[in-house]
Write an enzyme that holds these catalytic residues in place. Structure first.
Site, PDB file in Angstrom:
ATOM      1  N   TYR A 109       0.936  -1.406  -0.081  1.00 31.83           N
ATOM      2  CA  TYR A 109      -0.043   0.105  -0.144  1.00 31.83           C
ATOM      3  C   TYR A 109       1.049   1.312  -0.017  1.00 31.83           C
ATOM      4  CZ  TYR A 109      -2.794   3.801   1.677  1.00 31.83           C
ATOM      5  OH  TYR A 109      -3.726   5.056   2.016  1.00 31.83           O
ATOM      6  N   GLU A 197      -4.162   7.420  -3.760  1.00 31.54           N
ATOM      7  CA  GLU A 197      -4.078   6.337  -2.945  1.00 31.54           C
ATOM      8  C   GLU A 197      -3.712   5.007  -3.773  1.00 31.54           C
ATOM      9  OE1 GLU A 197      -6.393   4.715   0.984  1.00 31.54           O
ATOM     10  OE2 GLU A 197      -7.651   4.345  -1.032  1.00 31.54           O
TER      11      GLU A 197
END
Length: 387
Positions: A109, A197
């Site tokens: 991530y 993101e």
């Protein structure tokens, strides 16, 4: 402003952020053609909506050949995709992204967001790719690594190396991750993003580091600098009342309650919603008509509030600082008469020309309930709902 995944990846490519090869398709036939162009082997068919959790909702499928890609695209296009972010009503799928399959070794991530408490950008990475970052933060916060970026000097090379090392990468994977993180930061700053993101950020068995998914939001206040990005806006993905409000430069956000709120000033609007909840009610919207609202602005705002069928009562809470209370009252009366409002309307006006405003309301022939205080206004609107 939100944009689709395929649009975010098109932007990232311009800044040399590695992403899988792929194109958007609006028909099943286009999906097949794109799959053929990508080599005719395994591709991923991904529904394009402004919401996360698409995979769990059936919006991400693997196709082994172009014919299967066409079939899956045909199934997705036109479907109503329901995820934890769309709510039970879901969102219709109008386009799909056809993307090359990858030989994935690890899912990570990466994300950048403004930390308002520090007045700096926070660059976050985690080994828990593919999982909602909110869940990781709640259950295993130690797995989120953060670097704060001083706006005076920008993202430094040592910070990129520190984050890549924290992800447990080495060799070519480490070098590629450093390049990826640096390029992502450059893209974020250049387009005035409010959120970037990458979840998951994948590492392939060949050592590549790519954005398998990409979510980018743009700061609305900076859109005047990015006319090319404004063109990416998909009104079909936005709440119709919010789109209508934007035409009049009104700050409106639809919520799930039944008390319509008209307030001037974001702080007062937030406090109004808090008091409604404390009184036992639920706000149906956030609406800030602004400090210099005219009677016409107020009338338009009032119409938008009443365009929500869930609204059963309206609370008007105005402090006349720059805006005059009599101007607000004039707009409210005009809107109420034009629309033929039959809902309970609770009004609290204080400040500039409040006395004149009270006379306008009392002489309108409409049944306004005038509150004496902030707390009294919230209490009255909840009581009106119960009666």
């Amino acid at each position: 402003m939100k944009i689709h995944e395929y649009q975010a990846k098109d932007i990232l490519r311009k800044f040399k952020v590695p992403v899988p090869d792929g194109q958007v398709a609006f028909t099943a036939q286009e999906a097949r053609k794109i799959a053929e162009q990508l080599g005719g082997s395994t591709v991923v068919v991904k529904a394009q909506i402004h919401a996360g959790g698409r995979g769990k909702g059936g919006g991400v499928k693997i196709a082994k050949n172009p014919a299967e890609a066409e079939k899956l695209a045909d199934q997705m296009l036109g479907m109503t995709l329901i995820t934890h972010q769309t709510g039970p009503e879901g969102k219709p799928v109008r386009r799909v992204l056809i993307e090359q399959g990858l030989n994935i070794e690890r899912e990570l991530y990466a994300g950048i967001v403004l930390d308002r408490a520090k007045s700096q950008l926070a660059f976050m990475v985690s080994t828990e790719g593919g999982v909602e970052i909110e869940k990781v933060a709640a259950e295993t916060p130690e797995k989120i690594l953060k670097e704060w970026i001083d706006p005076a000097v920008g993202f430094q090379a040592f910070q990129a190396r520190k984050l890549a090392f924290g992800l447990g990468l080495n060799g070519d994977q480490f070098k590629n991750a450093v390049k990826f993180l640096t390029a992502l930061y450059n893209a974020y700053v250049a387009i005035d993003a409010s959120l970037a993101e990458i979840n998951p950020l994948v590492v392939t068995k060949q050592g590549q580091v790519l954005a398998l998914d990409a979510k980018i939001n743009i700061d609305d206040n900076a859109l005047y600098r990015h006319k090319d990005i404004v063109e990416l806006r998909d009104l079909d993905e936005e709440e119709p009342l919010e789109v209508e409000a934007s035409k009049y430069d009104l700050n409106y956000i639809k919520l799930d309650g039944d008390v319509g709120c008209m307030v001037n000033g974001a702080g007062l609007a937030m406090a109004t919603m808090d008091l409604i909840k404390l009184a036992g009610g639920e706000p149906a919207n956030f609406l800030d008509v602004g400090g210099g609202a005219s009677a016409e602005t107020v009338e338009n705002g009032f119409k938008i509030i009443l365009g929500d069928s869930n609204v059963k009562a309206v609370l008007i809470n105005i402090f006349g600082g720059i805006v005059r209370c009599d101007r607000v009252a004039t707009g409210v009366v005009a809107a109420a008469k034009n629309i033929g409002v039959k809902l309970p309307m609770i009004v609290r006006l204080a400040g500039t020309n409040a006395e004149q405003a009270a006379k306008i309301l009392s002489g309108s022939g409409l049944k306004f309930l005038v509150a004496k205080s902030f707390e009294d206004a919230a209490k009255r609107v909840v009581e009106a709902l119960a009666s």
